[in-house]
Design a protein around this motif. Structure first.
Motif, PDB file in Angstrom:
ATOM      1  N   PRO A  22      13.076  36.828 -18.021  1.00 16.51           N
ATOM      2  CA  PRO A  22      14.006  37.198 -16.955  1.00 16.51           C
ATOM      3  C   PRO A  22      13.916  38.665 -16.533  1.00 16.51           C
ATOM      4  O   PRO A  22      14.059  38.971 -15.350  1.00 16.51           O
ATOM      5  N   ALA A  23      13.649  39.569 -17.476  1.00 17.91           N
ATOM      6  CA  ALA A  23      13.610  40.990 -17.093  1.00 17.91           C
ATOM      7  C   ALA A  23      12.474  41.246 -16.106  1.00 17.91           C
ATOM      8  O   ALA A  23      12.603  42.063 -15.189  1.00 17.91           O
ATOM      9  N   LYS A  24      11.363  40.545 -16.293  1.00 12.61           N
ATOM     10  CA  LYS A  24      10.225  40.747 -15.391  1.00 12.61           C
ATOM     11  C   LYS A  24      10.542  40.181 -14.003  1.00 12.61           C
ATOM     12  O   LYS A  24      10.184  40.762 -12.979  1.00 12.61           O
ATOM     13  N   VAL A  25      11.234  39.032 -13.978  1.00 10.69           N
ATOM     14  CA  VAL A  25      11.639  38.459 -12.692  1.00 10.69           C
ATOM     15  C   VAL A  25      12.659  39.384 -12.026  1.00 10.69           C
ATOM     16  O   VAL A  25      12.613  39.621 -10.815  1.00 10.69           O
ATOM     17  N   ALA A  26      13.563  39.939 -12.831  1.00 12.57           N
ATOM     18  CA  ALA A  26      14.568  40.868 -12.284  1.00 12.57           C
ATOM     19  C   ALA A  26      13.877  42.056 -11.635  1.00 12.57           C
ATOM     20  O   ALA A  26      14.252  42.485 -10.534  1.00 12.57           O
ATOM     21  N   GLN A  27      12.857  42.575 -12.284  1.00 13.26           N
ATOM     22  CA  GLN A  27      12.113  43.701 -11.696  1.00 13.26           C
ATOM     23  C   GLN A  27      11.581  43.324 -10.316  1.00 13.26           C
ATOM     24  O   GLN A  27      11.728  44.058  -9.343  1.00 13.26           O
ATOM     25  N   LEU A  28      10.971  42.143 -10.243  1.00 10.31           N
ATOM     26  CA  LEU A  28      10.379  41.688  -8.980  1.00 10.31           C
ATOM     27  C   LEU A  28      11.415  41.671  -7.868  1.00 10.31           C
ATOM     28  O   LEU A  28      11.164  42.120  -6.747  1.00 10.31           O
ATOM     29  N   LEU A  29      12.578  41.121  -8.206  1.00 17.06           N
ATOM     30  CA  LEU A  29      13.610  40.944  -7.178  1.00 17.06           C
ATOM     31  C   LEU A  29      14.192  42.292  -6.767  1.00 17.06           C
ATOM     32  O   LEU A  29      14.413  42.544  -5.589  1.00 17.06           O
ATOM     33  N   ILE A  30      14.390  43.154  -7.745  1.00 15.53           N
ATOM     34  CA  ILE A  30      14.923  44.483  -7.426  1.00 15.53           C
ATOM     35  C   ILE A  30      13.935  45.275  -6.565  1.00 15.53           C
ATOM     36  O   ILE A  30      14.327  46.022  -5.676  1.00 15.53           O
ATOM     37  N   PHE A  31      12.640  45.093  -6.808  1.00 14.99           N
ATOM     38  CA  PHE A  31      11.638  45.807  -6.007  1.00 14.99           C
ATOM     39  C   PHE A  31      11.435  45.161  -4.632  1.00 14.99           C
ATOM     40  O   PHE A  31      10.602  45.611  -3.844  1.00 14.99           O
ATOM     41  N   GLY A  32      12.160  44.073  -4.371  1.00 13.53           N
ATOM     42  CA  GLY A  32      12.144  43.500  -3.029  1.00 13.53           C
ATOM     43  C   GLY A  32      10.928  42.651  -2.698  1.00 13.53           C
ATOM     44  O   GLY A  32      10.618  42.433  -1.518  1.00 13.53           O
ATOM     45  N   ALA A  33      10.229  42.156  -3.722  1.00 16.47           N
ATOM     46  CA  ALA A  33       9.067  41.298  -3.453  1.00 16.47           C
ATOM     47  C   ALA A  33       9.528  39.909  -3.027  1.00 16.47           C
ATOM     48  O   ALA A  33      10.632  39.489  -3.331  1.00 16.47           O
ATOM     49  N   ARG A  34       8.637  39.193  -2.280  1.00 20.49           N
ATOM     50  CA  ARG A  34       8.876  37.758  -2.058  1.00 20.49           C
ATOM     51  C   ARG A  34       8.384  37.059  -3.307  1.00 20.49           C
ATOM     52  O   ARG A  34       7.186  37.089  -3.590  1.00 20.49           O
ATOM     53  N   VAL A  35       9.293  36.434  -4.023  1.00 20.08           N
ATOM     54  CA  VAL A  35       8.961  35.882  -5.333  1.00 20.08           C
ATOM     55  C   VAL A  35       8.953  34.362  -5.303  1.00 20.08           C
ATOM     56  O   VAL A  35       9.899  33.747  -4.807  1.00 20.08           O
ATOM     57  N   LEU A  36       7.876  33.781  -5.811  1.00 17.86           N
ATOM     58  CA  LEU A  36       7.794  32.329  -5.925  1.00 17.86           C
ATOM     59  C   LEU A  36       7.691  31.984  -7.411  1.00 17.86           C
ATOM     60  O   LEU A  36       6.764  32.423  -8.097  1.00 17.86           O
TER      61      LEU A  36
END
Ligand SMILES: *Cc1c(COP(=O)(O)O)cnc(C)c1O
Ligand SMILES: [Zn+2]
Length: 419
Positions: free
Chosen positions: A166-180
């Motif tokens: 989850p922490a890695k996914v949280a990073q992605l979302l906070i950095f504003g990436a389009r995440v799949l």
């Protein structure tokens, strides 16, 4: 870019001009990983050890003349690289060694070594005018790319397995990436990303397939050698998943030897988790043939079924007279504890695998006490708290009263004078 003279396929040996191919060898397909060829004479005219010593640039860009980049104005304004190399005397003491060093790459902007590769990918993609950069990742390459893209407002699409920490996914979302979140493994996400990049013209940062990633990653060993005053260690222990980092370590050392900056190369020791040891198994069979197998380790960043940079990874070890070593998840958790307690460096499981390899070899008597050993710590422990908590015991819960503390002292669980 006149210092890059070509791209050579590691499989068939064909050489392509620097702008001739985008990713892999057209003849060999996805397996035809390319290796950059440099004009070292030209580079030697631009980069010297004494110039480096005076260069105040404390990032990977201090080695720009050895990297496949041209216009550094395209780089993200984040501090990637020049991470500390700590002398770990207390850890060394516990293992009966005298010169053990920890390269703490958890100190990068997104907290893993992957930033070295993403930083290069970003410059390359922007150089080519890419609208979108995409990557598949077990988590760290993704959070790293998202981080660097955020630094310059570059759109990116990220594919990670839905089981990523989850922490890695949280990073992605906070950095504003389009995440799949891909309902499948890392290997599934990897293949899907390849397909999507082809279909939509996205710039592909996938490890290995993009030949520039190992160039970024090689900066870690350039730094280690410079930090040791160009007197390389005897051994360097490297956590291995896809094999891109270890291939990069081999490349960096080759560069330094070609420039005449180091006289000998350290032995490169690749460390894999028991539950994800495809390369280590190929190594012990003495072959370059890869037999994929679904991974089962808790070290998610090195959990791969089919290592994408296998040839570079196996050859880097062979050329250095190195070896592969396999460690269990238990040994990785122990390495996290021992590293944390004796150095103050907190590693995620994959990040501690190199240290686990050092511990294993020290206990087996395979390291001489006087050998100088470097372990790469490739990712920070805060990225995967659930695993870290598996490595340690639950602390006591107590009432908020001194008597409760006194009780623990009496039981010998705390230092102090029992009353
Ligand atoms: C990616 C990664 C590795 C392994 O790197 P490869 O290039 O896949 O071999 C090791 N540790 C961490 C923390 C990583 O993120
Ligand atoms: Zn080829």
């Amino acid at each position: 870019m006149d210092h890059v003279i070509g791209l050579q396929c590691v499989r068939c040996g064909r050489i392509y001009p620097p702008t001739g191919v985008a990713y892999t060898c057209p003849t060999c397909g996805d397996e035809g990983i390319l290796d950059l060829l440099y004009d070292y004479e030209r580079i030697a005219g631009r980069l010297r050890r004494d110039l480096l010593a005076r260069n105040p640039e404390r990032t990977i860009w201090r080695y720009a003349p050895l990297l496949p980049v041209e216009d550094l104005r395209l780089a993200a304004p984040l501090t990637v690289g020049w991470t500390p190399l700590y002398r770990a005397d207390r850890l060394a003491g516990e293992l009966g060694l005298s010169g053990l060093y920890i390269k703490d790459d958890g100190r990068n902007p997104s907290a893993s070594l992957k930033d070295r590769a993403s930083a290069v990918a970003l410059v390359r993609a922007r150089q080519e005018g890419a609208a979108v950069i995409a990557a598949a990742s077990t988590g760290n390459a993704a959070s790293s790319l998202a981080c660097l893209c955020a630094g310059v407002g570059q759109p990116c699409v990220i594919l990670v397995p839905e089981a990523a920490p989850p922490a890695k996914v949280a990073q992605l979302l906070i950095f504003g990436a389009r995440v799949l979140l891909v309902q499948g493994s890392y290997d599934d996400a990897f293949d899907l990303c390849l397909e999507a990049c082809r279909a939509y013209g996205w710039y592909n940062r996938n490890t290995a397939v993009n030949p520039y990633m190992s160039e970024g990653k090689k900066t870690v060993i350039l730094e280690v050698c410079e930090q040791l005053n160009w007197d390389p260690p005897d051994l360097v222990f490297v956590p291995v998943g896809d094999g891109c980092i270890i291939g990069g370590v081999g490349k960096g050392l080759r560069d330094l030897q070609a420039l005449g900056w180091i006289e000998r190369r350290p032995r490169i020791i690749g460390v894999q988790a028991e539950g994800s040891a495809v390369l280590a198994r190929a190594w012990s069979r003495g072959t370059e043939e890869i037999l994929p197998r679904p991974p089962t380790t808790l070290a998610d960043s090195i959990a791969v079924a089919k290592p994408r940079d296998a040839l570079k990874a196996l050859r880097a070890v062979r050329e250095s007279d190195g070896a592969y070593v396999v460690v269990s998840d238990e040994e990785i958790l122990e390495a996290m504890r021992l590293l944390g307690r004796t150095t103050g460096v907190f590693a995620e499981p994959a990040g501690a695998a190199g240290v686990a390899g050092v511990i294993r070899w020290a206990r087996e008597g395979r390291l001489r006490g006087d050998e100088r050993v470097v372990a790469l710590v490739t990712g920070n422990g805060l990225k995967d708290i659930a695993s870290a908590l598996k490595a340690v015991a639950e602390p006591p819960r107590i009432a908020p009263r001194l008597e409760a503390v006194q009780q623990l002292i009496r039981e010998g669980l705390l230092p102090g004078v029992a009353g």
